[in-house]
Design an enzyme around this catalytic site. Sequence first.
Site, PDB file in Angstrom:
ATOM      1  N   SER A 250      50.333 -29.097  22.127  1.00 41.44           N
ATOM      2  CA  SER A 250      49.087 -29.831  22.217  1.00 41.44           C
ATOM      3  C   SER A 250      48.016 -28.967  22.844  1.00 41.44           C
ATOM      4  CB  SER A 250      49.289 -31.072  23.084  1.00 41.44           C
ATOM      5  OG  SER A 250      49.672 -30.668  24.388  1.00 41.44           O
ATOM      6  N   LYS A 251      46.788 -29.257  22.487  1.00 37.73           N
ATOM      7  CA  LYS A 251      45.688 -28.411  22.952  1.00 37.73           C
ATOM      8  C   LYS A 251      45.467 -28.502  24.452  1.00 37.73           C
ATOM      9  CE  LYS A 251      42.212 -31.878  21.728  1.00 37.73           C
ATOM     10  NZ  LYS A 251      41.185 -32.220  20.744  1.00 37.73           N
ATOM     11  N   ARG A 252      45.995 -29.551  25.067  1.00 40.09           N
ATOM     12  CA  ARG A 252      45.853 -29.676  26.514  1.00 40.09           C
ATOM     13  C   ARG A 252      46.615 -28.557  27.225  1.00 40.09           C
ATOM     14  NH1 ARG A 252      42.226 -30.392  27.728  1.00 40.09           N
ATOM     15  NH2 ARG A 252      40.845 -32.105  27.190  1.00 40.09           N
ATOM     16  N   LYS A 253      47.728 -28.159  26.618  1.00 42.80           N
ATOM     17  CA  LYS A 253      48.605 -27.206  27.288  1.00 42.80           C
ATOM     18  C   LYS A 253      48.615 -25.818  26.658  1.00 42.80           C
ATOM     19  CE  LYS A 253      51.548 -31.031  28.705  1.00 42.80           C
ATOM     20  NZ  LYS A 253      52.793 -31.767  28.489  1.00 42.80           N
ATOM     21  N   ASP A 254      48.314 -25.752  25.406  1.00 47.03           N
ATOM     22  CA  ASP A 254      48.330 -24.464  24.712  1.00 47.03           C
ATOM     23  C   ASP A 254      47.221 -24.463  23.675  1.00 47.03           C
ATOM     24  OD1 ASP A 254      50.416 -22.468  25.336  1.00 47.03           O
ATOM     25  OD2 ASP A 254      51.788 -24.156  25.091  1.00 47.03           O
TER      26      ASP A 254
END
Length: 480
Positions: A250-254
């Site tokens: 997910s863009k939150r983490k990667d």
Amino acid sequence: MRVRAAPSPTGPPHVGNAYIALFDYAFARKEGGDFVLRIEDTDAERSTRESEEAILQALRWVGLDWDEGPDVGGPYGPYRQSERADIYRRHAQQLLETGSAYRCFCTRERLADMQKLRGAQGARPGYDRLCRGLTPEQAREKLDAGTPFTVRLKVPLEGQTGFEDLVRGTVVFRNSEIDDQVLLKSDGFPTYHLANVVDDHLMKISHVIRAEEWISSTPKHVLLYQAFGWDLPTFIHMPLLRNQDRSKISKRKDPTSLLWYREQGFLPEALLNFLALMGWSTGDDREKFSLQAMVQSFTWNRVKTSGPVFDMQKLEWLNGEYVRSMSAEELLERILAEPYTRRFDQPAEKLLQVTRLVQERIKRLAEFDEASRFFFEREPYEAADLIPKKHDAAFVRDALPAAHALLKDLDDWSAEPLEGAMRDAAEERGWKRGALYMVLRVAVTCRRVSTPLFETMQVLGKQECIARIETALDWAEELT
RNA sequence: GGCCCCAUCGUCCAGCGGUCCAGGACACCGGACUUUCGAUCCGGCAACCGGGGUUCGACUCCCCGUGGGGUCACCA
């Protein structure tokens, strides 16, 4: 054999899109089948034309081309689901008529209340099937009154539904676990489930390749195929790419946007190569291979189903491999094409020389500017940087003027004579070569870490080097 | 929580019943080369989740457990 990639244009192009498309592509090309690109924009709220365009562009960027799609057409179009609304409505109607589906007049409010109640009771979440029990008369009445409705799948209460996944084997669900899925929304648009099944059938898709997150809704799709009396395609659920913590990427983490990878200067061939390594292997120990090579040896037998963690370090390493294996000419061309640098005003020959020196020191094309800045500009640095390890300011005040005097009179400003002159100077005076070179390096490149000193000086040219050394001479005065 | 998927070095992959005191790659740690960094070469560290079976023999097959993940929308 026909496969399809079916991205939803609701955001930036996602690595997952490229990942699935890669396997679609490899399989289709290997088997001589067709690769279709279909846009699943049935969510009118979130879908945008910009996103669609960005996805198409990103997939073209990585080098996966399709045989049929919204931009290239094809015999089974249109390839944009928003343009096929009437097709889905007709099919929903058909299900209504054959008794495989029913109209649901429940309001969103009732659904929400019901959900809350069921949650509190610990009952199976999902629709309570209130409208499934409506008599034809009751339904007719509501319909005539113009009550908005959705169309839901009439899932069998008993028995079970399963399918054969090509890489995972048999997967079975009890029908009692399956919800009466909404097929047609009250806005007349289909949900994913209806549109996807109808299109896959109409577009003659033989193999449905998609991410693992779809496994749990596959029985609904199987039920739909059965309700229509259609043959099932072969299902293949690829593993989900994972963040470091193993959750779904997910863009939150990667970083997940393909745009980001492009901006960072990852090469499409490296990205594809890396993605191929996520869950697939060549069979020998090759780590670096072209898309073409993957196509040639592609087989589902070598696909793993456990979720791979996306390892940026390995991607960078692989990208570096590609960067180093191309010619300096090609590297520069690709840096200028994007562009990853704005130095169009520089002479082509100088840019090429700089590229040669920087090539094995960068992993991503976007690093070019930072790695080469001192070739074009004098960067600020601390005077103290002039002092080599284990030496003092006095050494700098000794070495720098000596080097300056020698270099000023040097005519042949190419690497070998430069090195020769400095080597001799160090030897004559009993200086550590490395120390002298370091003083010179900082004076000339403004950095303690740089490209090879003498080649760098050659590229910079005598005039610039002397000027920079003279600046350093001034700085050295203030050193204590 | 229900259901479903998955389970070999920190990470990615190899292994598809014996050839495995488990192999390759990234990362990491050494060494060589070297004017810095890098690149390159050489070497090292490091894993079969646990327990039952099946079998002459299990990393490989089955079951249970545990762990991780996904999914439970008129989003896909």
